[in-house]
Write a protein that holds these residues in place. Sequence first.
Motif, PDB file in Angstrom:
ATOM      1  N   ILE A  59       1.895  -1.918  -3.440  1.00 52.52           N
ATOM      2  CA  ILE A  59       3.091  -1.358  -2.802  1.00 52.52           C
ATOM      3  C   ILE A  59       2.878   0.148  -2.685  1.00 52.52           C
ATOM      4  N   PHE A  81       0.808  -3.833   0.974  1.00 53.84           N
ATOM      5  CA  PHE A  81      -0.499  -3.953   1.622  1.00 53.84           C
ATOM      6  C   PHE A  81      -1.371  -4.851   0.748  1.00 53.84           C
ATOM      7  N   GLU A 107      -5.126   6.528  -8.159  1.00 51.25           N
ATOM      8  CA  GLU A 107      -3.708   6.184  -8.326  1.00 51.25           C
ATOM      9  C   GLU A 107      -3.582   5.262  -9.527  1.00 51.25           C
ATOM     10  N   GLU A 109      -1.820   2.815 -12.009  1.00 52.54           N
ATOM     11  CA  GLU A 109      -0.695   1.915 -11.747  1.00 52.54           C
ATOM     12  C   GLU A 109      -0.591   0.804 -12.796  1.00 52.54           C
ATOM     13  N   ASP A 138      -5.538   2.230  -8.016  1.00 54.93           N
ATOM     14  CA  ASP A 138      -5.497   1.887  -6.590  1.00 54.93           C
ATOM     15  C   ASP A 138      -6.203   2.993  -5.806  1.00 54.93           C
ATOM     16  N   LYS A 155      -7.940   1.384   1.805  1.00 54.30           N
ATOM     17  CA  LYS A 155      -7.721   0.789   0.485  1.00 54.30           C
ATOM     18  C   LYS A 155      -8.818  -0.196   0.103  1.00 54.30           C
ATOM     19  N   GLY A 221       2.509   0.498  -7.682  1.00 54.99           N
ATOM     20  CA  GLY A 221       2.699   1.851  -7.156  1.00 54.99           C
ATOM     21  C   GLY A 221       2.334   2.900  -8.198  1.00 54.99           C
ATOM     22  N   SER A 222       2.054   4.088  -7.694  1.00 55.45           N
ATOM     23  CA  SER A 222       1.524   5.141  -8.564  1.00 55.45           C
ATOM     24  C   SER A 222       2.535   6.276  -8.710  1.00 55.45           C
TER      25      SER A 222
HETATM   26 MG    MG Z   1      -1.048   2.748  -4.922  1.00 55.26          MG
END
Ligand code: MG
Length: 259
Positions: A59, A81, A107, A109, A138, A155, A221-222
């Motif tokens: 996310i 994603f 990132e 997470e 990530d 990514k 998410g980060s």
């Molecule tokens: Mg991320």
Amino acid sequence: MKFARFSANGKISLGVLDKGTIREIDGDIFGEWNYTGNEFYKDQVRFLAPLKPNQIIGIGANYVAQVEDLPEELPDIPVFFLKPISSVIGPDEKIVIPNEISQVKFESELAVVIGKEVKNVPESDVLDYVFGYTVGNDVTAPQFFHPNGHWTIGKSFDTFTPLGPVIETDLDPHQIRVEARLNGVEKQNSGTELMIVPLRKMVSYLTYVMTLQPGDVILTGSPLGAEMVDAEDSIECEIKEIGTLKNTFIHERAIENIR
Ligand code: MG
């Protein structure tokens, strides 16, 4: 319980980490398994990514700096994603910066590991389907984000999803902090209460789209503070209750020179 995948004496095994010792297990961590009786000292093995994910869903832009900044209304469609499973590496492996660019972004997470098949689950029941949690990095090359908004290429490079060191099954995901240190200097340190789309809502939403399966990994998410980094830099992503996921960056050119 802390589940690990590790390499010892040339063999890849699963195990349960208990303080400094790994007790080897046989079977399926999401199903039936047994202790084999073999034990290893933690320092004598090489930790691998703690699972081979079935799929990886991320996310985007999911943290604020402080609770007061949380939006009153959540986005109708969260920015999700997919990352390819070929991007997974384990602790201490090198993250490769692709040839065309000189920097990538880390990132740190919290990564959710799904343990049971689930479809259309309400937020209140989400945690019944979570097997445990690991730390994810990530890694992202925003230079490859498509101007129309597609993130997939940026990514997806090999080595762009370090996971580990273990999957912790006894964890309250709402009571932890997600940290990162770049070359030993703290860059990220946020509690998960700063997530814009909270964990239960995120997983529930996904299950109204797709059937989640055991081994699916969701990168939640980060926190603020992720930065671009260079070759030779070292990143430690940490959630104290799970462990530290450390990797260093290398440029693809440097690997080619070694070959
Ligand atoms: Mg991320």
